[in-house]
Design a protein around this motif. Structure first.
Motif, short mmCIF file in Angstrom:
data_model
loop_
_atom_site.label_atom_id
_atom_site.label_comp_id
_atom_site.label_asym_id
_atom_site.label_seq_id
_atom_site.Cartn_x
_atom_site.Cartn_y
_atom_site.Cartn_z
N LEU A 63 0.41 -2.44 -7.19
CA LEU A 63 -0.88 -3.03 -7.51
C LEU A 63 -0.75 -4.39 -8.20
CD1 LEU A 63 -2.71 0.16 -8.86
CD2 LEU A 63 -2.73 -0.77 -6.53
N THR A 75 0.84 -1.21 0.00
CA THR A 75 0.00 0.00 0.00
C THR A 75 0.87 1.25 0.00
OG1 THR A 75 -1.76 -1.16 1.20
CG2 THR A 75 -1.80 1.25 1.23
N LYS A 76 1.88 1.26 0.84
CA LYS A 76 2.77 2.42 0.94
C LYS A 76 3.45 2.72 -0.38
CE LYS A 76 6.84 4.10 3.46
NZ LYS A 76 7.84 3.78 4.54
N ASN A 77 3.88 1.67 -1.07
CA ASN A 77 4.60 1.84 -2.33
C ASN A 77 3.69 1.81 -3.55
OD1 ASN A 77 7.12 1.94 -0.98
ND2 ASN A 77 7.23 -0.29 -0.93
N ASN A 78 2.38 1.75 -3.29
CA ASN A 78 1.39 1.75 -4.37
C ASN A 78 1.65 0.64 -5.39
OD1 ASN A 78 -0.97 2.77 -5.59
ND2 ASN A 78 0.21 4.02 -7.02
N LYS A 131 -8.51 -4.01 -4.00
CA LYS A 131 -7.47 -4.47 -4.92
C LYS A 131 -7.57 -5.97 -5.18
CE LYS A 131 -4.31 -0.82 -3.37
NZ LYS A 131 -5.12 -0.38 -2.20
#
Length: 548
Positions: free
Chosen positions: A176, A171-174, A395
């Motif tokens: 996906l 989540t922090k580093n996006n 996600k």
């Protein structure tokens, strides 16, 4: 100063400049200096060994191996050259070449009265030898993930737990594009369902419990069926009681007859409204789905599982059409495309197994499987999320209900076609029909590559299908430049894959990776020994093996 002295001085100057650049970390520039020096003196083992060191730093291992080999040929007593050859062989997993090279490096050192520098080199060489021997030993051990069930795999190593541990970082580093999202959210649903199921108690007045268990368990399986596991010996007994509890509480249809549901549900709707029908439909569909799922995963005939899946889909597709204008809040989530689609995915898998199970049964054909896959791709593509849809997707749902269905459609069809075309290609090869063999094997390689590309790069299916594609290329006799490029892609993907799927209950990776290890070792050993080039056909370079 004579011309020879001037030449020697120039070589020493270039070597010194190269050494200085190497220390600074400018390996490409250092390599150029050593190359210039070698052009002036191509009989100097130190120059080749030093350039090998720059190639190692740049991870250009084959070039490093050629230079290190040249250095030991010029001066077999030069320990650093042997050490660099050993290092290169270790990095490309050619352990059978690395181990003796480290031993040769150690043999170049005095047996006693070592200087401080020699003591340091000895420690370095011994450590290198230890690692190479460990690599060789590990390569002789074949492990099978499938040998371990969920009760023997430590909790913190299970794929869904590892995925959950990654959630904050992803989540922090996006990030996906990861299979972690699907499996972690599948586990959240599944574990909540199991938690509810374990609240079930049997008393003198009957069975009591939480009526949300089937919803969570089924939702988890539909998100990613790899999440399914039983954590207690009485798990199935509890599930059967839970099904009975929810079916009785909601007045579901236990007969298993789709026509009965289609006839009686509209009547009940008129009498009781959606509050009296929604629960009955939901518990019925989920109970029927579990019946199909366990038949599919058991030793029962795939025909039985397919019939059960068809019963479920019969009611779902009828209800989705009959009540297409009814809000989801009234009719329930079971008639949404995102609920129906993963059941079709599982049916597609069962259909493929039925083809393999009954090769002479015209009831199950590749043509029908292709049609199912094409319908899956078309329906999923046409109904992809768009602006204006109700609520955002998590996600995990994006992968579970949109990416994976298309991936599975390709993965079910392409490997099957790949298997068929590979078989046809090998048969043509045995019949000396080179043109047909090339055509079929090339098609097989393409099918498997497409299947791999549909999955996130950290999904266990990604390296698995690449490996099978590599096997097809091997049988084509493609050059090592092609096959080793594929094995490199597999190895590059493995750290991320194993971070999640290292303790997967499937046996996809270990056995296949052992074959990749053997192939790479044979190929790279031949390359380092100068027996092969990157244009050598893979079949020729590993002719002692039947395949990858």
């Amino acid at each position: 100063m004579s011309s020879d002295d001037e030449l020697k001085a120039r070589v020493e100057q270039l070597k010194a400049e190269g050494n200085a650049l190497h220390v600074k970390g400018d390996y490409a520039a250092a390599r150029s200096k050593y190359t210039d020096a070698i052009q002036l003196n191509d009989k100097n083992a130190v120059l080749y060994a030093n350039r090998a060191a720059t190639y190692i730093a740049l991870k250009q291992y084959l070039d490093a191996g050629r230079d290190a080999q040249k250095a030991v040929e010029i001066d077999p007593t030069y320990g650093k050259a042997w050490a660099r050859l050993a290092k290169v062989a270790y990095e490309v997993r050619a352990y059978s070449k690395s181990v003796p090279a480290w031993k040769r490096a150690l043999e170049t050192l005095p047996s006693a009265d070592l200087t401080f520098q020699e003591q340091q080199l000895k420690a370095q060489y011994e450590q290198g030898l230890k690692l190479a021997e460990a690599g060789a030993q590990a390569g002789n051990v074949t492990t099978t993930m499938g040998e371990a069930n969920m009760r023997t795999i430590p909790t913190d190593q299970r794929p869904w737990i590892r995925a959950l541990e990654m959630e904050d970082t992803l989540t922090k580093n996006n990030v996906l594009d990861s299979s972690a999202w699907a499996i972690m959210n599948a586990y959240k649903d599944f574990s909540e369902g199991v938690r509810c199921m374990k609240q079930l108690t049997r008393t003198d007045i009957g069975t009591q419990g939480n009526l949300n268990a089937l919803s969570g368990i089924v939702n988890g399986i539909l998100r990613d069926e790899r999440v399914f596991h039983m954590d207690s010996g009485d798990w199935m007994e509890k599930l059967q009681l839970q099904v009975q509890l929810e079916m009785a509480a909601n007045d579901g249809w236990s007969s298993g007859d789709p026509e009965a549901v289609k006839e009686e549900a509209p009547k009940r709707l008129k009498e009781k409204g959606w509050s009296g029908v929604r629960g009955a439909l939901s518990s019925t569909i989920r109970a029927w789905f579990l019946r199909a799922y366990f038949a599919d995963r058991s030793r029962e005939s795939k025909k039985v599982a397919l019939q059960y899946y068809d019963d479920v889909l019969n009611v779902l597709e009828w209800g989705a059409e009959t009540w297409r204008d009814v809000p989801t809040a009234d009719r329930g989530v079971i008639f949404q495309k995102t609920f129906i689609r993963p059941i079709k995915r599982l049916k597609m898998e069962a259909y493929l197994a039925a083809i393999m199970e009954s090769e002479d049964d015209s009831q199950y054909t590749m043509e029908n499987l292709l049609q199912l896959a094409e319908q899956m791709v078309q329906e999923t593509t046409e109904n992809a999320p768009k602006d204006g849809d109700d609520g955002p997707l998590d996600k995990g749902a994006w992968y579970s209900f949109f990416v994976y269905p298309i991936a599975d459609a390709h993965a079910q069809v392409h490997p099957t076609l790949g298997a068929v075309t590979m078989h046809q290609g090998l048969s043509a090869k045995q019949a000396n029909d080179a043109e047909q063999a090339e055509k079929m094997l090339a098609a097989a390689a393409d099918f498997y590559k497409k299947a791999a590309e549909m999955y996130p790069p950290d999904d266990e299916n990604f390296p698995f299908y690449l490996k099978v594609a590599c096997e097809a290329e091997y049988h084509r006799g493609r050059p090592l430049s092609d096959t080793l490029a594929l094995t490199k892609r597999i190895r590059d993907a493995l750290p991320a894959v194993l971070k999640i799927w290292g303790s997967s209950p499937s046996d996809k990776l270990p056995n296949h990776m052992r074959q990749i290890d053997l192939f790479d070792e044979r190929a790279y050993t031949g390359l380092l020994d100068g027996k092969y080039s990157m244009e050598t056909p893979a079949v020729r370079s590993t002719r002692h093996a039947r395949g990858l």
